[in-house]
Scaffold this active site. Structure first.
Site, PDB file in Angstrom:
ATOM      1  N   HIS A 477       0.837  -1.202   0.000  1.00 39.68           N
ATOM      2  CA  HIS A 477       0.000   0.000   0.000  1.00 39.68           C
ATOM      3  C   HIS A 477       0.872   1.253   0.000  1.00 39.68           C
ATOM      4  O   HIS A 477       1.893   1.315   0.684  1.00 39.68           O
ATOM      5  CB  HIS A 477      -0.906  -0.001   1.233  1.00 39.68           C
ATOM      6  CG  HIS A 477      -1.843   1.161   1.296  1.00 39.68           C
ATOM      7  ND1 HIS A 477      -2.787   1.406   0.330  1.00 39.68           N
ATOM      8  CD2 HIS A 477      -1.975   2.153   2.220  1.00 39.68           C
ATOM      9  CE1 HIS A 477      -3.470   2.484   0.650  1.00 39.68           C
ATOM     10  NE2 HIS A 477      -2.986   2.954   1.795  1.00 39.68           N
ATOM     11  N   ASP A 494      -3.630   8.957   3.701  1.00 41.10           N
ATOM     12  CA  ASP A 494      -3.804   7.557   3.316  1.00 41.10           C
ATOM     13  C   ASP A 494      -5.158   7.403   2.638  1.00 41.10           C
ATOM     14  O   ASP A 494      -6.193   7.791   3.195  1.00 41.10           O
ATOM     15  CB  ASP A 494      -3.720   6.650   4.547  1.00 41.10           C
ATOM     16  CG  ASP A 494      -3.531   5.190   4.183  1.00 41.10           C
ATOM     17  OD1 ASP A 494      -4.335   4.672   3.390  1.00 41.10           O
ATOM     18  OD2 ASP A 494      -2.594   4.564   4.704  1.00 41.10           O
ATOM     19  N   CYS A 547      -4.074   3.029  -5.053  1.00 36.71           N
ATOM     20  CA  CYS A 547      -3.408   3.709  -3.938  1.00 36.71           C
ATOM     21  C   CYS A 547      -2.208   4.514  -4.418  1.00 36.71           C
ATOM     22  O   CYS A 547      -1.952   5.622  -3.922  1.00 36.71           O
ATOM     23  CB  CYS A 547      -2.992   2.697  -2.871  1.00 36.71           C
ATOM     24  SG  CYS A 547      -1.926   1.364  -3.478  1.00 36.71           S
TER      25      CYS A 547
END
Length: 588
Positions: A477, A494, A547
């Site tokens: 990630h 995030d 991401c």
């Protein structure tokens, strides 16, 4: 002569009128449920008649039997099929094969002065007699005797059923004697095939009861199944009302999970009604969740939870339909309505001018034919090691570019190249001073400490910069840390809503060590803060592959001091733009 013989036998009979010694012998009967005798005796129905010859012969036989019993001689009286004896007009019918071996037959078939009345019970439609027992009335000084029956009907008052399903009988309140259950009335039964001892007698009524119980149980199961399949409701216009109805239905039959925009509710109900078929949108939603991949499903739930936040700008956009309708009403004299609607539109545009303008410019961006060809060629087939762009001491191959295809994960080379493009753009006037670390910086700092990355800023003074970008790679990630030296704060961004307090602490300690090394001064850590951006404050991804794109676009908007207003649906456009920007080493 007959009169003399009758007197002699009568004298012998009076001498023998006493209980026979020993226990009564067994009665071997083979009767069906239709041969049960009646409990009621009506003496008014049958008129009295004179004794006949057959009654006299029967009395003689009984006398001989009593005499034989008195002197101990073995004697058996076997009745022929359907032997009928009439005494005072009463007819007694006995099935073939019955054996009477004790004095009860004498009491049952009494002498001329007796009046024994037997009445067959009326048969019910199912072949079972409504009267389960027989009563014999004796007009002499003999006590009343009751012959217990060997079966009970379902309509009998003495028949009851326990909760466990076993049958037992209660005593009849009208009778002076206590009735025993069928299982206890006959303790032995001789087998026709030379039976080997004691066994429980066979009862047709019991078989009927068992069949009836099984039939009731089968019908109950069918009703439960019909109730389970037929409990679905027709679809209604309102989606929320249909979900509410289905929730109420499933609460009575099993457990149900409802997932609505990332919110998950579980209802626990008894386990025996656990699984139930349902129809409608809830069933399809459950099937989608069941067969989706683990990671993609988790990210999708998180993204649905904050979908409203990403679409706030769309809700604030001016309604074009209202504007068109207002213009169409100009000729109708509704100037007041038009003014109110125009004022509302102006207020909305004043409240969110920059966000709407940025989003519209992003959405209205169009590629030329040449740009489309270059992008398709770079993403098409070819040698994966072919170098398509080279700058900032980095080489981007065709294999690196193809990570920008839809639903592909970005690699380090693409992200580092894009960060360098952001730094180059910041050198222009109107942009804040920016420095971006490589994606390998944080892993090196975490594993080796400050000394391992001390030379990474050899030609750069971080404290002269306004913004410092640190891409973070956490296993599979991507996320971003922004050091804002102007505000003395660190922000963690995030796209999955995770927190990065530990990451911010490590980077803040790095700034402290860097300040001691480069400036020989300590940072006042009380003036510095670090903060993890909450999911509703920044856009969140709705899949498991964007991401890296979200990290790059976070950096893009922050490096321009622009509010982060992009959404998930813009990712395909951003991927194509990034391909062209890397090929031409220029940001659009």
């Amino acid at each position: 002569m007959y009169r003399w013989l009758a007197k002699v036998l009568g004298t012998i009979l009076r001498l023998c009128e006493r209980p026979a010694p020993g226990a009564r012998a067994l009665l071997k009967r083979r009767r069906s449920s239709s041969t049960l005798f009646s409990t009621a005796v009506d003496t008014d129905e049958i008129p009295a008649k004179r004794p006949r010859l057959d009654c006299f012969i029967h009395q003689v036989k009984n006398s001989l039997y009593n005499a034989a019993s008195l002197f101990g001689f073995p004697f058996q009286l076997t009745t022929k099929p359907m032997v009928s004896s009439a005494c005072n007009g009463t007819r007694n019918v006995a099935p073939s094969g019955e054996v009477f071996s004790n004095s009860s037959s004498c009491e049952l078939m009494s002498s001329g002065s007796c009046s024994s009345m037997l009445k067959l019970g009326n048969k019910s439609p199912n072949g079972i007699s409504d009267y389960p027992k027989i009563r014999v009335t004796v007009t002499r000084d003999q006590p009343r005797r009751v012959l217990p029956s060997f079966g009970f009907t379902l309509k009998s008052e003495g028949y009851n059923r326990r909760p466990s399903g076993r049958r037992h009988s209660k005593s009849n309140p009208e009778s002076s004697l206590t009735w025993k259950p069928q299982e206890q009335g006959v303790t032995e039964m001789i087998s026709e095939e030379g039976g080997k001892g004691v066994r429980r007698p066979h009862c047709t009524v019991e078989e009927g009861v068992q069949k009836d119980e099984r039939e009731k149980y089968r019908k109950l199961l069918e009703r439960l199944k019909e109730g389970a399949h037929g409990s679905t409701f027709p679809p209604t216009v309102s989606h929320h009302s249909s979900q509410r109805i289905q929730m109420d239905t499933l609460k009575t039959k099993g457990w149900v999970e409802e997932q609505n925009h990332g919110v998950r509710t579980t209802h626990f109900v008894p386990k025996q009604y656990r699984v139930v078929e349902t129809r409608g949108p809830l069933c399809s939603m459950r099937s989608e969740k069941r067969y989706s991949k683990g990671k993609a499903d988790t990210e999708k739930v998180v993204g649905l939870r904050f979908e409203k936040e990403g679409t706030r700008g769309h809700q604030m956009e001016p309604d074009l339909s209202e504007e068109v309708s207002a213009r169409l009403r100009l000729g109708s004299g509704s100037n007041g309505l038009l003014r109110r609607k125009i004022s509302v539109l102006e207020i909305k545009e004043k409240n969110f001018p920059s966000k709407e303008k940025d989003r519209r410019t992003e959405d209205l961006f169009e590629f030329t034919e040449d740009m489309e060809k270059e992008i398709s060629n770079a993403l098409g087939h070819g040698p994966p090691d072919e170098i398509l762009s080279s700058a900032f001491k980095l080489r981007i191959t065709r294999g690196d570019i193809q990570t920008l295809k839809n639903y592909h994960w970005l690699n380090d080379e693409v992200i580092n190249f894009y960060m360098n493009l952001l730094v180059e753009r910041s050198k222009k006037q109107g942009y804040p001073a920016l420095h971006a670390f490589s994606t390998f910086f944080y892993p090196k700092l975490k594993s080796g400490g400050y000394q391992a990355v001390k030379r990474w800023t050899k030609g750069v003074n971080l404290f002269e910069q306004e913004l410092v970008l640190v891409p973070i790679h956490r296993k599979v990630h991507w996320s971003l840390v922004v050091m804002d030296l102007r505000k003395k704060c660190l922000k963690y961004l995030d796209s999955m809503g995770q927190k990065g307090h530990r990451i911010c602490e490590i980077l803040l300690q790095y700034l402290q060590d860097e300040s001691k090394t480069k400036r020989n001064t300590d940072l006042n850590l009380l003036e510095w803060t670090h903060y993890s951006m909450k999911p509703h404050e920044i856009p969140q991804q709705l899949n498991g592959s964007d991401c890296g794109m979200f990290t790059c676009k976070y950096a893009d908007y922050i490096s321009r001091d622009k509010p982060i207003t992009f959404t998930q649906h813009q990712m395909p456009l951003f991927r194509k733009k990034m391909v062209w920007e890397i090929l031409h080493q220029q940001l659009l």
